[in-house]
Motif scaffolding. Structure first.
Motif, PDB file in Angstrom:
ATOM      1  N   GLU A 299     -26.439  50.409  36.781  1.00  0.00           N
ATOM      2  CA  GLU A 299     -25.169  49.890  37.316  1.00  0.00           C
ATOM      3  C   GLU A 299     -25.306  50.185  38.809  1.00  0.00           C
ATOM      4  O   GLU A 299     -24.793  49.289  39.736  1.00  0.00           O
TER       5      GLU A 299
ATOM      6  N   ARG B 251     -27.763  47.459  40.096  1.00  0.00           N
ATOM      7  CA  ARG B 251     -26.983  46.311  40.258  1.00  0.00           C
ATOM      8  C   ARG B 251     -26.250  46.162  41.393  1.00  0.00           C
ATOM      9  O   ARG B 251     -26.091  45.005  41.996  1.00  0.00           O
TER      10      ARG B 251
ATOM     11  N   GLN C 130     -28.346  45.679  44.501  1.00  0.00           N
ATOM     12  CA  GLN C 130     -28.960  43.935  44.426  1.00  0.00           C
ATOM     13  C   GLN C 130     -27.639  43.233  44.896  1.00  0.00           C
ATOM     14  O   GLN C 130     -28.246  42.213  45.478  1.00  0.00           O
TER      15      GLN C 130
ATOM     16  N   SER D  71     -33.663  40.777  43.198  1.00  0.00           N
ATOM     17  CA  SER D  71     -34.330  41.787  42.413  1.00  0.00           C
ATOM     18  C   SER D  71     -35.912  41.316  42.236  1.00  0.00           C
ATOM     19  O   SER D  71     -36.230  40.312  42.445  1.00  0.00           O
TER      20      SER D  71
END
Length: 246
Positions: free
Chosen positions: A21, A24, A27, A41
């Motif tokens: 998480e 992410r 990203q 990514s």
């Protein structure tokens, strides 16, 4: 899982990513900051440690991030992200631990200089904790047109080229050979206005760059290879970094 905090100053906290998480979230910020359509990514994300700078007064919003790929010596430099774009064989003889800094970005709607200070302070803490002797990576200029950056590139040529023993050679098919092509003397004010903030900080620390810029149309950037030998950072700058790192 315990949170690995590298630095906490004022409203900002820098920590190592601990979960998918967290990655992410980094990203997502990168995708927004770089202005690209597809989520940012790649395979390097799984090989790197990620640093998140969070605003603790805004529910932990991620306001800055970057990733670090650690190598024990120069013989590993071929596995770096930068090696896709530059011939780095000259650096294979570097004997100390190296860290590639990548995907560095700050939320584009924010301009608080403390964000960059905390990011650099966290970097300094990581360098000290892991006995790192060189930082390197690709420093990016927005867009792929060179005209608006000619003074900046002229300044890089005149003051900040890599030592010959470390100078990267051309590998990418599309490059701007600014050291060979530019004859102008730089306008210092224009040069610094056009210099990306991250690169400006590297140069203040004694960093150096390649003699050419890679035209990266996928990321819509021009980038130069940038290196910073920790041992060559001016003592006053090193004290300042360590004071921030606390």
């Amino acid at each position: 899982m315990a949170t690995t905090v590298l630095l906490s100053k004022g409203r900002y906290r820098a920590r190592l990513a601990q979960s998918a998480e967290d990655i992410r979230a980094a990203q997502a910020l990168r995708t927004f900051a770089f202005g690209i359509r597809q989520p940012d990514s790649d395979d390097f994300d799984m090989q790197c440690s990620h640093i998140l700078v969070e605003d603790m007064r805004s529910a932990g919003q991620v306001v800055c991030c970057f990733r670090m790929l650690t190598m024990d010596h120069g013989r590993e430099i071929g596995r770096s992200y930068s090696a896709q774009f530059y011939d780095l064989s000259s650096m294979e003889g570097f004997g100390g631990r190296m860290v590639e800094i990548g995907r560095f970005c700050v939320h584009p709607d924010l301009s608080d200089p403390d964000i960059l200070r905390v990011a650099w302070g966290a970097m300094a803490a990581y360098v000290d904790q892991n006995n790192v002797e060189m930082l390197f990576g690709c420093s990016s200029f927005a867009g792929t047109e060179t005209e608006q950056y000619l003074d900046a590139f002229a300044m890089l040529k005149h003051r900040h080229l890599a030592p010959k023993r470390w100078l990267p050679r051309v590998k990418a098919p599309d490059v701007f050979r600014f050291a060979a092509r530019l004859r102008r003397r730089p306008d210092a004010k224009k040069a610094m206005l056009r210099m990306p903030p991250l690169l400006r900080t590297y140069l203040m620390m004694g960093g150096w760059v390649s003699d050419h810029a890679v035209v990266d149309r996928h990321m819509n950037t021009l980038h130069v290879f940038t290196g910073l030998e920790i041992g060559s950072i001016p003592p006053a700058r090193k004290r300042l970094l360590r004071a921030v790192a606390g």
